[in-house]
Each structure stands twice: as structure tokens, then as C-alpha cells.
Design a protein around this motif. Structure first.
Motif, PDB file in Angstrom:
ATOM      1  N   GLU A  63      68.258  17.100  11.771  1.00 12.40           N
ATOM      2  CA  GLU A  63      68.040  17.518  13.156  1.00 12.40           C
ATOM      3  C   GLU A  63      67.790  19.017  13.244  1.00 12.40           C
ATOM      4  N   GLU A  85      66.674  12.167  20.268  1.00 12.21           N
ATOM      5  CA  GLU A  85      67.002  10.961  19.514  1.00 12.21           C
ATOM      6  C   GLU A  85      66.762  11.218  18.037  1.00 12.21           C
ATOM      7  N   HIS A 107      53.892  13.438  16.121  1.00 16.12           N
ATOM      8  CA  HIS A 107      53.324  13.458  17.477  1.00 16.12           C
ATOM      9  C   HIS A 107      53.646  14.805  18.107  1.00 16.12           C
ATOM     10  N   THR A 112      57.159  15.713  24.694  1.00 13.48           N
ATOM     11  CA  THR A 112      57.919  15.139  23.582  1.00 13.48           C
ATOM     12  C   THR A 112      57.169  15.313  22.270  1.00 13.48           C
ATOM     13  N   GLN A 113      57.961  15.423  21.210  1.00 10.40           N
ATOM     14  CA  GLN A 113      57.439  15.586  19.867  1.00 10.40           C
ATOM     15  C   GLN A 113      58.214  14.643  18.949  1.00 10.40           C
ATOM     16  N   ILE A 114      57.534  14.129  17.927  1.00 11.12           N
ATOM     17  CA  ILE A 114      58.192  13.249  16.958  1.00 11.12           C
ATOM     18  C   ILE A 114      57.974  13.825  15.563  1.00 11.12           C
ATOM     19  N   LYS A 131      63.933  10.173  11.495  1.00  8.55           N
ATOM     20  CA  LYS A 131      62.941  10.377  12.544  1.00  8.55           C
ATOM     21  C   LYS A 131      63.643  11.075  13.698  1.00  8.55           C
ATOM     22  N   THR A 133      63.111  12.800  17.603  1.00 10.90           N
ATOM     23  CA  THR A 133      62.322  13.035  18.809  1.00 10.90           C
ATOM     24  C   THR A 133      62.919  14.230  19.526  1.00 10.90           C
ATOM     25  N   THR A 134      62.061  15.185  19.872  1.00 10.58           N
ATOM     26  CA  THR A 134      62.505  16.370  20.616  1.00 10.58           C
ATOM     27  C   THR A 134      61.798  16.392  21.956  1.00 10.58           C
ATOM     28  N   VAL A 135      62.359  17.172  22.868  1.00  5.42           N
ATOM     29  CA  VAL A 135      61.763  17.383  24.179  1.00  5.42           C
ATOM     30  C   VAL A 135      61.668  18.882  24.412  1.00  5.42           C
TER      31      VAL A 135
END
Length: 141
Positions: A63, A85, A107, A112-114, A131, A133-135
Motif C-alpha cells: 500500500e 481498497e 488504470h 480512481t487509480q489501480i 492490487k 485502488t487509490t482515489v
């Protein structure tokens, strides 16, 4: 905002003081246009009671590298980035040495980014596949 590798790596050392990064001895070692790499020593600080790398420490490393990779995409004067997440599949244990987390963008959205984050040992064996996911949200003016 463009930043040199040296400026970024120096900045991470300063802002890591008195944080979980310092506690876990996470250190950023390289980055490029679509990746960021950090390393963490595997020792008693990050072991489970049976002497292998704790999955929670692995996820903290993942993370961290993913969130910092997301920050490289944005002007942090305008937005702040948060992990929303994370998932991890731990596939191999490790007892000593270093693990390396390489975050690669999957992404790159405005909000959002993955990231795909591969955690490997010094021999490049896969330890965990994560994996994140950020915001990116606007800062209040």
C-alpha cells in the motif's frame, strides 16, 4: 509537476520520519514513467511468531509503494491521494533478506487509480501479488 529521481528519493526519506515507513524500514529505491519500487528488510520486526514475513507487513509495503506511485501522477497542491481498497495473495514465504514491491499503474483515472504490485524477494521470486485502488480527491480551498 516533474520531479527528478534524486529529488523524489530524497523527499521520501524526509517525509517518512516518525511514520510506519520508518518503523518498517521501507525505503524507495527506483521509479520510472510507469512504476515505483520500494524495499523492506525481512527481520524480526516484520516476522510472524514462526519467523516468516508477516502478511500484514507485506500489505503495508504494497500500500505504501502504490500510494506513493499514485501521488507521482498528481499535483499534490490540488489533490490528496488515499488507498481505498487493497487485496493480496501471498504465494511464498521468506525469512530473511529484503523484499521489493514494484507498483505498476493499470488504470490512471482522474479520480480512481489501480495498481498491480508485485512483492518479490532478492532472487526475484514472487512473494505476494497485490492490487491497490487509490482515489484522488480535491483539497478544500
Amino acid at each position: 509537476m516533474q520531479i527528478t529521481k534524486e529529488e523524489f528519493l530524497a523527499r521520501t526519506k524526509v517525509i517518512s520520519k516518525n511514520t510506519l515507513l520508518e518503523t518498517l524500514q521501507i525505503e524507495f529505491v527506483d521509479f520510472g514513467d510507469d512504476f515505483l519500487i520500494a524495499k523492506m528488510p525481512v527481520n524480526s520486526r516484520v516476522h510472524q511468531p514462526d519467523g516468516v514475513l508477516h502478511g500484514g507487513a507485506t500489505v503495508a509495503l504494497a500500500e505504501t509503494v502504490g500510494s506513493f506511485a499514485a501521488e507521482l501522477l498528481f499535483n499534490l497542491n490540488d489533490v490528496f491521494v488515499r488507498g481505498i481498497e487493497i487485496s493480496a495473495n501471498h504465494v511464498k514465504s521468506v525469512k530473511a533478506g529484503f523484499v521489493f514491491a514494484r507498483a505498476k499503474i493499470v488504470h490512471k483515472g482522474r479520480t480512481t487509480q489501480i495498481f498491480d504490485i508485485r512483492v518479490t524477494d532478492e532472487a526475484d521470486n514472487l512473494i505476494s501479488l497485490c492490487k491497490l485502488t487509490t482515489v484522488a480527491l480535491p483539497k478544500s480551498k
